[in-house]
Enzyme design. Structure first.
Site, PDB file in Angstrom:
ATOM      1  N   CYS A 172     -50.008  -3.400   1.926  1.00 61.21           N
ATOM      2  CA  CYS A 172     -50.373  -4.761   1.518  1.00 61.21           C
ATOM      3  C   CYS A 172     -51.669  -4.811   0.717  1.00 61.21           C
ATOM      4  CB  CYS A 172     -50.477  -5.671   2.734  1.00 61.21           C
ATOM      5  SG  CYS A 172     -48.928  -5.827   3.653  1.00 61.21           S
ATOM      6  N   HIS A 182     -54.347 -11.926   0.072  1.00 64.10           N
ATOM      7  CA  HIS A 182     -53.046 -11.395   0.464  1.00 64.10           C
ATOM      8  C   HIS A 182     -52.363 -12.426   1.340  1.00 64.10           C
ATOM      9  CE1 HIS A 182     -49.844  -9.062   2.019  1.00 64.10           C
ATOM     10  NE2 HIS A 182     -50.391  -8.841   3.198  1.00 64.10           N
ATOM     11  N   ASN A 187     -44.631 -12.596   3.302  1.00 62.77           N
ATOM     12  CA  ASN A 187     -45.517 -11.472   2.990  1.00 62.77           C
ATOM     13  C   ASN A 187     -44.772 -10.527   2.066  1.00 62.77           C
ATOM     14  OD1 ASN A 187     -47.060  -9.147   2.949  1.00 62.77           O
ATOM     15  ND2 ASN A 187     -47.441  -9.102   5.150  1.00 62.77           N
TER      16      ASN A 187
END
EC number: 2.3.1.180
Length: 323
Positions: free
Chosen positions: A113, A250, A280
């Protein structure tokens, strides 16, 4: 004078297939209310059968090149952040290079990520070192291919997508008033390896594996480590939180994002939020959010943009950019 990397343009791509929380209720033991309360996620995009990470990356990169107004032939470096490459090797970035017709070199990087922040830092340093003049930085994921659709703690969290930016080197005075990437800050802590991982790979099981996560511990680390790296980025540039115009975080969990915004004393209308619609998307989440805010006019020339992310490793980082 110093060499800086300014962002000429950005682009994004999301698969057409949208899966809502209501859709997931028929597949796993979960509810829309449970997902929204814990994460803020309401829907995510899932790649179609046969739609590869390279396809998403090429689509986003093409739009970034169009927005930047530059030809693919002028790109001499591609850095692609992905956890879901088309193949174990060669680098998916080389497929993107062939499809676009760029020159120079192309490589993948893997920081889950945090991948886009890492990729941006790598491309920026290539430009500063004189090894590249124009670079494509891409975050692209078909993360749904790593999910165990029977594990309700993980399968509801992730989605697929891609985002890209075009960087160009230029000579700047070397102050915090410069346009472009002001600084990047990267960290990792291998002792936390087992908190967020995939239980497979070429050297272990010979299979792709599925995502496994200790959600509570990851949340705790995310809040502390992201707060620290945000402070580090601001201090490195002699800036106060009040100088940040936009937070582009993020997009993993709305509660984490809200916590960072509170620390910066940023109002919610200065935070670019896409987690509710995208879920996500790992390395793609920051460039997807960035492209949305640039193209809808929120982020304007001269704005200070703070990007931050944390992912498996654990790996985390921040980038401070003047648009």
């Amino acid at each position: 004078m110093v060499k800086r990397s300014r962002i000429l343009g950005c682009g994004s791509y999301l698969p057409a297939n949208v899966v809502t929380n209501r859709d997931l209720e028929s597949r796993v033991d979960t509810t829309d209310e449970w997902i929204v309360q814990r994460t803020g996620i309401k829907a995510r995009h899932i790649a179609a059968e046969g739609e590869l990470t390279s396809d998403l990356a090429v689509a986003a990169a093409t739009r970034a090149l169009e927005h930047a107004g530059v030809d693919a032939g002028s790109i001499d470096c591609i850095v692609l952040a992905t956890t879901t490459p088309d193949n174990t090797f060669p680098a998916t970035a080389t497929k993107v290079q062939a499809a676009l017709g760029t020159k120079g070199f192309a490589l993948d990087i893997q920081a889950v990520c945090a991948g886009f922040v890492y990729a941006l830092s790598i491309a920026d340093n290539f430009i500063r070192a004189g090894q590249a003049t124009r670079a494509l930085v891409i975050g692209a994921e078909t993360f749904s291919r790593l999910l165990d659709w029977k594990d309700r703690t993980t399968c509801v969290l992730f989605g697929d997508g891609a985002g890209a930016v075009v960087l160009e080197g230029y000579d700047a005075p070397g102050t915090s008033a410069d346009r472009g990437v002001l600084s990047t800050h990267l960290h990792s802590d291998g002792s936390t390896y087992g908190l967020l991982y995939v239980d497979g790979g070429p050297s272990t099981t010979g299979t792709t594996g599925h995502v496994r996560m200790n959600g509570q511990d990851v949340f705790r680390h995310a809040v502390s480590k992201l707060s620290s790296v945000v402070e580090e980025a601001l201090a490195a540039n002699g800036m106060e939180p009040s100088t940040v115009d936009w937070l582009v975080p993020h997009q993993a969990n709305q509660r984490i994002i809200d916590g960072i915004a509170r620390k910066l004393k940023l109002s919610t209308d200065k935070v670019v939020l896409t987690v509710d619609r995208h879920g996500n998307t790992s390395a793609a989440s920051i460039p997807l959010a960035l492209a949305e805010a640039v193209h809808d006019g929120r982020i304007k020339r001269g704005d200070v943009v703070l990007m931050e992310a944390i992912g498996g490793g654990l790996s985390w980082g921040a980038a401070l950019v003047r648009w």
